[in-house]
Design an enzyme around this catalytic site. Structure first.
Site, PDB file in Angstrom:
ATOM      1  N   GLU A  89       7.712   7.700  -1.290  1.00  0.00           N
ATOM      2  CA  GLU A  89       8.183   7.261  -2.393  1.00  0.00           C
ATOM      3  C   GLU A  89       8.290   5.951  -2.795  1.00  0.00           C
ATOM      4  O   GLU A  89       9.416   5.383  -3.201  1.00  0.00           O
ATOM      5  CB  GLU A  89       9.650   7.802  -2.617  1.00  0.00           C
ATOM      6  CG  GLU A  89       9.734   9.443  -2.557  1.00  0.00           C
ATOM      7  CD  GLU A  89       9.014  10.391  -3.738  1.00  0.00           C
ATOM      8  OE1 GLU A  89       9.430  10.099  -4.818  1.00  0.00           O
ATOM      9  OE2 GLU A  89       8.382  11.209  -3.138  1.00  0.00           O
ATOM     10  N   PRO A 102      -6.571   5.755   0.134  1.00  0.00           N
ATOM     11  CA  PRO A 102      -6.675   4.924   1.206  1.00  0.00           C
ATOM     12  C   PRO A 102      -6.343   3.356   1.061  1.00  0.00           C
ATOM     13  O   PRO A 102      -5.992   2.632   1.952  1.00  0.00           O
ATOM     14  CB  PRO A 102      -8.232   5.301   1.867  1.00  0.00           C
ATOM     15  CG  PRO A 102      -8.482   6.508   1.225  1.00  0.00           C
ATOM     16  CD  PRO A 102      -7.700   6.658  -0.191  1.00  0.00           C
TER      17      PRO A 102
HETATM   18  C1  LIG Z   1       4.744  11.884   4.801  1.00  0.00           C
HETATM   19  C2  LIG Z   1       4.076  11.124   3.444  1.00  0.00           C
HETATM   20  C3  LIG Z   1       4.068  11.890   2.224  1.00  0.00           C
HETATM   21  C4  LIG Z   1       3.604  11.164   1.049  1.00  0.00           C
HETATM   22  N1  LIG Z   1       3.537  11.884   0.039  1.00  0.00           N
HETATM   23  C5  LIG Z   1       2.758  11.397  -0.984  1.00  0.00           C
HETATM   24  C6  LIG Z   1       2.311  11.920  -2.193  1.00  0.00           C
HETATM   25  O1  LIG Z   1       2.814  13.015  -2.228  1.00  0.00           O
HETATM   26  N2  LIG Z   1       1.944  11.258  -3.292  1.00  0.00           N
HETATM   27  C7  LIG Z   1       1.362  10.276  -3.060  1.00  0.00           C
HETATM   28  O2  LIG Z   1       0.684   9.559  -4.025  1.00  0.00           O
HETATM   29  N3  LIG Z   1       1.797   9.369  -2.135  1.00  0.00           N
HETATM   30  C8  LIG Z   1       2.453   9.736  -0.908  1.00  0.00           C
HETATM   31  N4  LIG Z   1       2.573   9.194   0.001  1.00  0.00           N
HETATM   32  C9  LIG Z   1       2.252   7.727   0.226  1.00  0.00           C
HETATM   33  C10 LIG Z   1       3.227   6.901   0.072  1.00  0.00           C
HETATM   34  O3  LIG Z   1       3.946   6.399  -1.195  1.00  0.00           O
HETATM   35  C11 LIG Z   1       2.709   5.333   0.704  1.00  0.00           C
HETATM   36  O4  LIG Z   1       2.446   5.689   2.124  1.00  0.00           O
HETATM   37  C12 LIG Z   1       3.479   4.193   0.482  1.00  0.00           C
HETATM   38  O5  LIG Z   1       3.707   3.845  -0.854  1.00  0.00           O
HETATM   39  C13 LIG Z   1       3.114   2.882   1.142  1.00  0.00           C
HETATM   40  O6  LIG Z   1       1.679   2.776   0.955  1.00  0.00           O
HETATM   41  P1  LIG Z   1       0.634   2.591   2.443  1.00  0.00           P
HETATM   42  O7  LIG Z   1       1.003   3.682   3.350  1.00  0.00           O
HETATM   43  O8  LIG Z   1      -0.671   2.455   1.912  1.00  0.00           O
HETATM   44  O9  LIG Z   1       1.385   1.061   2.945  1.00  0.00           O
HETATM   45  P2  LIG Z   1       0.914  -0.383   2.602  1.00  0.00           P
HETATM   46  O10 LIG Z   1       1.246  -0.472   0.824  1.00  0.00           O
HETATM   47  O11 LIG Z   1      -0.430  -0.815   3.068  1.00  0.00           O
HETATM   48  O12 LIG Z   1       2.091  -1.284   3.094  1.00  0.00           O
HETATM   49  C14 LIG Z   1       1.949  -1.553   4.512  1.00  0.00           C
HETATM   50  C15 LIG Z   1       3.334  -2.435   4.809  1.00  0.00           C
HETATM   51  O13 LIG Z   1       3.210  -3.642   3.923  1.00  0.00           O
HETATM   52  C16 LIG Z   1       4.587  -3.658   3.346  1.00  0.00           C
HETATM   53  N5  LIG Z   1       4.133  -4.226   1.702  1.00  0.00           N
HETATM   54  C17 LIG Z   1       3.167  -3.922   1.054  1.00  0.00           C
HETATM   55  N6  LIG Z   1       3.184  -4.764  -0.051  1.00  0.00           N
HETATM   56  C18 LIG Z   1       4.355  -5.695   0.157  1.00  0.00           C
HETATM   57  C19 LIG Z   1       4.719  -6.848  -0.507  1.00  0.00           C
HETATM   58  N7  LIG Z   1       4.260  -7.093  -1.873  1.00  0.00           N
HETATM   59  N8  LIG Z   1       5.799  -7.580   0.164  1.00  0.00           N
HETATM   60  C20 LIG Z   1       6.354  -7.247   1.366  1.00  0.00           C
HETATM   61  N9  LIG Z   1       5.617  -6.135   1.892  1.00  0.00           N
HETATM   62  C21 LIG Z   1       4.818  -5.446   1.521  1.00  0.00           C
HETATM   63  C22 LIG Z   1       4.956  -2.328   2.994  1.00  0.00           C
HETATM   64  O14 LIG Z   1       6.362  -2.236   2.847  1.00  0.00           O
HETATM   65  C23 LIG Z   1       4.505  -1.673   4.388  1.00  0.00           C
HETATM   66  O15 LIG Z   1       5.634  -2.055   5.365  1.00  0.00           O
HETATM   67  C24 LIG Z   1       3.147   9.809   1.139  1.00  0.00           C
HETATM   68  C25 LIG Z   1       3.406   9.111   2.459  1.00  0.00           C
HETATM   69  C26 LIG Z   1       3.829   9.824   3.436  1.00  0.00           C
HETATM   70  C27 LIG Z   1       4.117   9.012   4.949  1.00  0.00           C
END
Ligand SMILES: Cc1cc2nc3c(=O)[nH]c(=O)nc-3n(C[C@H](O)[C@H](O)[C@H](O)COP(=O)(O)OP(=O)(O)OC[C@H]3O[C@@H](n4cnc5c(N)ncnc54)[C@H](O)[C@@H]3O)c2cc1C
Length: 382
Positions: free
Chosen positions: A362, A129
């Protein structure tokens, strides 16, 4: 580089396409926006497995076909054309299969046969989360207690999570003064974890789950990557799956293009099929060009992986380009459908919702661009 299909690939892709139309398309249509339960999910993957798309990439000594990454990508592209939802479950078989292959014996043998026959499903749990893009900051923790580690914390967005029988989990381990990210194989029945599905705007036929570890005791032999080695293991894994995600997105885009082309030929306005209008042709020409460009980019990244060359930047380029372009292409396809494009009767509406998801999975597309930016400038902008 020649990425036209060779004889073996032509046979593999043709046979697979026929199977998908006959066996998978009816299920995909029946279950659009409806959950495929665990039993059926396993049954579907077992039907797909003989084509090599589920775990054919594994070496022969582990029960695979030694299938090359480009062919694997081609098959995943075909599957996503018919069902992006089912393709995600297959993608997670691919990802967790790589982890099974890297699992030390005797632990690997305990799971391998039933994993290959799709009686077992595994997940890869990195995100939390509070930990998304910055995967190095995982707060899920494991503390040693004699011959066991006790895991506490949550994982989020875990594909196939609710289906899973076991899971590869990235956790922060403290050993003395040292902390480091490790990977554990955690078994749902033996060690215990809870899962709950997340309701999304698309891809709800498959499981994306939140996972809870509450004093989950795991034997120390289940540590698959030692503290300090876990992150590298999972980053290498993501590198190999990103071009495949790109090809899956291009699968959705190709399906949307096919629908749009047919619609444009069938629909007449101003006395002619709209396909005869210059602006509609421009849209179709741009859509198919982007699909071809995206596929080539993804094949190149997979070819680098096959040849053991550096592939992280090619993989990042393919991932962001294909998944962003898929959204543009599907958007154009919905425009070509006019009002019908936003009704549930026409599949482009669903494709538009599904395509968006792949920009996030990913590693988000912003993160892919930061990786490319770091490679070309030598400066870290994360
Ligand atoms: C359908 C689905 C399946 C998934 N399956 C898996 C799985 O099997 N296993 C697993 O571990 N995860 C899984 N994920 C998780 C996925 O890898 C994450 O959602 C993703 O890495 C982004 O993390 P977050 O959603 O917390 O967004 P955040 O990291 O909070 O990012 C929010 C926004 O901020 C931007 N951002 C973050 N850091 C920066 C930066 N340094 N500079 C500029 N912009 C930035 C991001 O690009 C995004 O636009 C899945 C997600 C989905 C939606």
């Amino acid at each position: 580089m020649d990425f036209s299909l060779d004889e073996m690939q032509t046979i593999a892709v043709d046979g697979f396409q026929k199977f998908l139309q006959a066996e998978i398309k009816p299920i995909a249509e029946q279950y659009r926006d409806k959950y495929i339960n665990t039993e059926l999910a396993k049954e579907i993957q077992a039907k797909l497995a003989p084509f090599g798309v589920v775990n054919g990439f594994l070496p022969e000594e582990l029960g695979g076909f030694d299938m090359d990454p480009v062919t694997q990508g081609m098959l995943m592209h075909e599957l996503a054309k018919v069902s992006p939802d089912i393709a995600i479950t297959t993608l997670i078989y691919f990802a967790s299969g790589k982890m099974v292959a890297a699992t030390p014996e005797p632990l690997r043998s305990k799971y391998l046969d039933k994993f290959l026959s799709c009686e077992l499903i595994a997940s890869v749990a990195i995100s939390e989360p509070g930990t998304g893009s910055d995967i190095s900051s995982a707060s899920c923790r494991a503390k040693q207690d004699g011959d066991h580690f006790v895991i506490n914390g949550e994982k989020m967005w875990i594909s196939s999570g609710d289906y899973s029988d076991f899971m590869y989990v990235l956790v922060n381990v403290t050993e003395g003064d040292e902390t480091g990210l490790a990977v554990f194989l955690v078994d749902r029945n033996e060690h215990g974890y809870e899962t709950t599905n997340i309701d999304k705007t698309a891809l709800n036929s498959q499981s994306t789950a939140q996972v809870f570890f509450d004093n989950c005791r795991v034997p120390k032999e289940n540590m698959v990557a030692a503290p300090g080695k876990g992150l590298k293991m999972l980053l290498t894994l993501l590198q190999s799956s990103r071009p495949i995600v790109g090809l899956m997105s291009m699968g959705i885009a190709q399906a949307a293009f096919d629908e749009a082309l047919q619609y444009a030929l069938d629909r007449s306005q101003f006395g002619k099929p709209i396909a005869a209008k210059q602006i509609v042709q421009e849209k179709l020409a741009e859509m198919i060009t982007k699909i071809e460009a995206g596929k080539l980019m993804a094949y190149r990244a997979l070819d680098c992986i096959a040849k053991g060359k550096r592939s992280d930047i090619d993989a990042a380029m393919a991932k962001w380009y294909c998944t962003d372009m898929a959204c543009d292409i599907v958007d154009e396809a919905t425009k070509i459908h006019g009002g019908n494009g936003i009704t549930r009767e026409f599949p482009v509406e669903y494709m538009a919702r599904a395509a968006k998801v792949f920009r996030v999975t990913e590693g988000t597309n912003e993160i892919q661009k930061l990786m490319i930016g770091r490679a070309i400038t030598g400066l870290n902008a994360f």
